[in-house]
Design an enzyme around this catalytic site. Structure first.
Site, PDB file in Angstrom:
ATOM      1  N   CYS A  75     -21.799  38.525   8.374  1.00 14.90           N
ATOM      2  CA  CYS A  75     -20.675  39.382   8.781  1.00 14.90           C
ATOM      3  C   CYS A  75     -20.676  39.692  10.273  1.00 14.90           C
ATOM      4  O   CYS A  75     -19.654  40.078  10.829  1.00 14.90           O
ATOM      5  CB  CYS A  75     -20.686  40.681   7.987  1.00 14.90           C
ATOM      6  SG  CYS A  75     -20.408  40.399   6.239  1.00 14.90           S
ATOM      7  N   HIS A 131     -15.990  45.501  12.169  1.00 15.21           N
ATOM      8  CA  HIS A 131     -16.073  44.635  10.990  1.00 15.21           C
ATOM      9  C   HIS A 131     -15.490  45.409   9.817  1.00 15.21           C
ATOM     10  O   HIS A 131     -15.794  46.585   9.611  1.00 15.21           O
ATOM     11  CB  HIS A 131     -17.539  44.276  10.730  1.00 15.21           C
ATOM     12  CG  HIS A 131     -17.755  43.593   9.429  1.00 15.21           C
ATOM     13  ND1 HIS A 131     -16.973  42.547   9.000  1.00 15.21           N
ATOM     14  CD2 HIS A 131     -18.677  43.800   8.446  1.00 15.21           C
ATOM     15  CE1 HIS A 131     -17.391  42.146   7.815  1.00 15.21           C
ATOM     16  NE2 HIS A 131     -18.422  42.889   7.452  1.00 15.21           N
ATOM     17  N   ASN A 134     -13.504  42.494   2.582  1.00 14.45           N
ATOM     18  CA  ASN A 134     -14.510  42.091   3.569  1.00 14.45           C
ATOM     19  C   ASN A 134     -14.485  40.558   3.674  1.00 14.45           C
ATOM     20  O   ASN A 134     -14.913  39.865   2.754  1.00 14.45           O
ATOM     21  CB  ASN A 134     -15.886  42.592   3.103  1.00 14.45           C
ATOM     22  CG  ASN A 134     -17.007  42.208   4.060  1.00 14.45           C
ATOM     23  OD1 ASN A 134     -16.832  41.397   4.972  1.00 14.45           O
ATOM     24  ND2 ASN A 134     -18.174  42.784   3.842  1.00 14.45           N
TER      25      ASN A 134
END
Ligand code: ACO
Length: 323
Positions: free
Chosen positions: A113, A250, A280
């Protein structure tokens, strides 16, 4: 001094939208639980046969259009992904070929990520040292391919997508008033590698594996480490939080974003939030959010943007840029 200045953005989301309610049919979960714990309302999933490179190529083409450039005018591609089409070659060379880039070089990097922030830092360093003049930074993922759809603690959280940012060399004064990337700050700590991982891989099981996560533990690390790296990047740039026009974090969890913004002293109206629509998307989440905000006309020339991310590794980092 040479600065890596943003020239264009683009993104792509698979056509298939999956609302939270769809998971209620197969799992002991609810739209209310997913919304209240994560802020996620829906996500996009790639259709059968649609690969990470397909998403990346669409995002790359959109970024070229936005920048008014041809693929042949790009010197390098740095593509962040944890879900490549194949173990090798890199997904980046698929994009290189598709956009008609016959010279230069392309490669993937893997920091899950945090991948886009790591890729951005590599591109910035390459431009400032003269290795390349125009670099396409891409985050692209098909996380739906590595989800265990019987595990309600992970499968409801992730989505597929791609975003791209083109950076190019320009002369700056070396001050915080310059356009371009002003500072980057990267970290990893392998002691926490078991908090978030995939239980497969070419040299262990010979399979792709599925995501496993100790959500609460990652949550605690995320809030502390994101605020620390954000503050460190700002300090390196010679700025403080009062100078931030946009925080583009993020997009993992709305609660993490809210708490990090609070710690940094950035009001929520200055935070770009897309997690409700994308879930996500790992390395794709920041370039997706940047591109969406840019397409909506929210990012103005001269704006100071702080991006920050954390993911498996643990790996985390931040970058400050003037748009
Ligand atoms: N539906 C209903 N109940 C659920 C679900 C679900 N989908 N998932 C878990 N639960 C249950 C749990 O089993 C638990 O039940 P119990 O109390 O009976 O044991 C209860 O809900 C609470 O679970 P928690 O894990 O404590 O929930 P929490 O509030 O921590 O939220 C979440 C979980 C959303 C995963 C959160 O911890 C989080 O966002 N963590 C960080 C994720 C992240 O940032 N990852 C980093 C990037 S990802 C990457 O790098 C690939």
């Amino acid at each position: 001094m040479i600065r890596a200045v943003p020239r264009g953005t683009g993104h792509y989301l698979p056509v298939r939208v999956v609302e939270n309610a769809e998971f209620e049919k197969t799992l002991d979960t609810s739209d209310e639980w997913i919304r209240s714990r994560s802020g996620i309302e829906r996500r996009h999933f790639a259709h059968e046969g649609e690969k990470t490179s397909d998403l990346a190529i669409a995002a790359a083409r959109a970024a070229l259009l936005d920048a008014g450039l041809e693929g042949s005018e790009i010197d390098a591609i740095v593509l962040a992904t944890a879900t490549p089409d194949q173990t090798f070659p890199s997904t980046a060379v698929r994009v290189q070929d598709a956009i008609g880039m016959r010279g230069g070089f392309a490669f993937d990097i893997q920091a899950v990520c945090a991948g886009f922030v790591f890729a951005l830092a590599q591109a910035d360093a390459m431009i400032r040292t003269g290795l390349a003049r125009r670099v396409m930074v891409i985050g692209a993922e098909t996380f739906s391919r590595i989800l265990d759809f019987t595990d309600r603690t992970t499968c409801v959280l992730f989505g597929d997508g791609a975003g791209a940012l083109i950076l190019e060399a320009a002369e700056g004064e070396g001050s915080a008033e310059d356009r371009g990337i002003l500072a980057t700050d990267l970290h990893s700590d392998g002691r926490y590698s078991d908090l978030l991982y995939v239980d497969g891989g070419p040299s262990s099981t010979g399979t792709a594996g599925a995501v496993r996560m100790s959500g609460q533990e990652v949550f605690k690390h995320a809030v502390i480490k994101l605020a620390q790296t954000g503050a460190a990047a700002l300090k390196k740039a010679g700025l403080d939080t009062t100078g931030i026009d946009w925080l583009v974090p993020h997009q993992a969890n709305l609660r993490i974003m809210t708490m990090t913004a609070q710690k940094l002293g950035v009001p929520m109206e200055r935070v770009v939030v897309t997690v409700q629509d994308h879930g996500n998307t790992s390395a794709a989440s920041i370039p997706l959010a940047l591109s969406v905000a840019n397409a909506e006309g929210r990012l103005r020339k001269g704006d100071v943007i702080l991006v920050e991310a954390i993911g498996g590794g643990l790996a985390w980092g931040a970058a400050v840029m003037r748009w």
